[in-house]
Design a protein around this motif. Structure first.
Motif, PDB file in Angstrom:
ATOM      1  N   GLN A 110     112.521 -28.486  80.333  1.00 23.12           N
ATOM      2  CA  GLN A 110     112.329 -29.839  80.845  1.00 23.12           C
ATOM      3  C   GLN A 110     112.060 -30.824  79.708  1.00 23.12           C
ATOM      4  O   GLN A 110     112.594 -31.929  79.688  1.00 23.12           O
ATOM      5  N   LEU A 111     111.224 -30.419  78.756  1.00 21.06           N
ATOM      6  CA  LEU A 111     110.956 -31.275  77.598  1.00 21.06           C
ATOM      7  C   LEU A 111     112.214 -31.501  76.768  1.00 21.06           C
ATOM      8  O   LEU A 111     112.468 -32.613  76.306  1.00 21.06           O
ATOM      9  N   ALA A 112     112.986 -30.451  76.575  1.00 19.18           N
ATOM     10  CA  ALA A 112     114.215 -30.575  75.786  1.00 19.18           C
ATOM     11  C   ALA A 112     115.173 -31.566  76.437  1.00 19.18           C
ATOM     12  O   ALA A 112     115.762 -32.403  75.745  1.00 19.18           O
ATOM     13  N   VAL A 113     115.321 -31.490  77.740  1.00 24.39           N
ATOM     14  CA  VAL A 113     116.217 -32.414  78.437  1.00 24.39           C
ATOM     15  C   VAL A 113     115.701 -33.847  78.333  1.00 24.39           C
ATOM     16  O   VAL A 113     116.467 -34.772  78.038  1.00 24.39           O
ATOM     17  N   ALA A 114     114.412 -34.050  78.530  1.00 24.17           N
ATOM     18  CA  ALA A 114     113.845 -35.403  78.461  1.00 24.17           C
ATOM     19  C   ALA A 114     114.006 -35.994  77.065  1.00 24.17           C
ATOM     20  O   ALA A 114     114.449 -37.146  76.914  1.00 24.17           O
TER      21      ALA A 114
END
Length: 175
Positions: free
Chosen positions: A92-96
């Motif tokens: 999720q952090l990588a996508v954001a």
């Protein structure tokens, strides 16, 4: 034994973004050294070849930093809300951070291109307001580094997490 080059890649990307930001700000300074001429509401300036060269260098470094982080980190996509909910925190952090880094790249690149092309002309240019495109593009290069670095860190952490899960086998799913 596999070697971990992640730290060096993070340093390289951050240094490239910092240098691109400094070059963008220096290009704005070089542009402001040119002789201004005011005609009514218009602020006219002669183009600066030094500002043009510094702007091109800032653009190249910004694009290289983004390309290195995305090519070595890889592109990650989440296609649905269910995928997002079931994804790990690192994913999720990588996508954001990937989304934010692309947005900042688009704005910084646009600002640097506009400022650089204004200095590429062979004649003076005029505008109603004082353009600070190179300065804003330089500042956004710093912000790009602040989003690209956590993107690369979170995507490598996500890949290690997935690799660890594959070697340990499927985990028990808690409901």
């Amino acid at each position: 034994m596999a070697k971990n080059y992640g730290f060096l890649i993070c340093i390289l990307v951050m240094v490239m973004d910092i240098i691109a930001g400094i070059l963008g700000i220096q290009a704005e300074t070089a542009q402001n050294k040119e002789k201004p001429m005011k005609i009514w509401l218009f602020d006219c300036r002669y183009p600066s070849h030094q500002a043009f060269k510094l702007g091109v260098a800032a653009i190249i470094l910004l694009l290289l930093a983004h390309a290195i982080a995305n090519l070595l980190g890889g592109c990650i996509c989440i296609w649905s809300r269910d995928q997002y909910r079931s994804a790990t925190a690192n994913r999720q952090l990588a996508v954001a951070f990937q989304i934010f880094s692309w947005i900042v790249l688009a704005v910084a690149f646009s600002m640097l291109i506009i400022g650089t092309l204004a200095n590429a002309r062979s004649r003076k240019y005029c505008g109603i307001f004082n353009h600070r495109f190179l300065f804003i593009g330089g500042i956004l290069c710093f912000i790009h580094g602040l989003f690209t670095l956590p993107y690369y860190v979170s995507i490598t952490a996500m890949r290690r997490e997935e690799k660890r899960q594959q070697t340990l086998g499927p985990a028990v799913i808690r409901t």
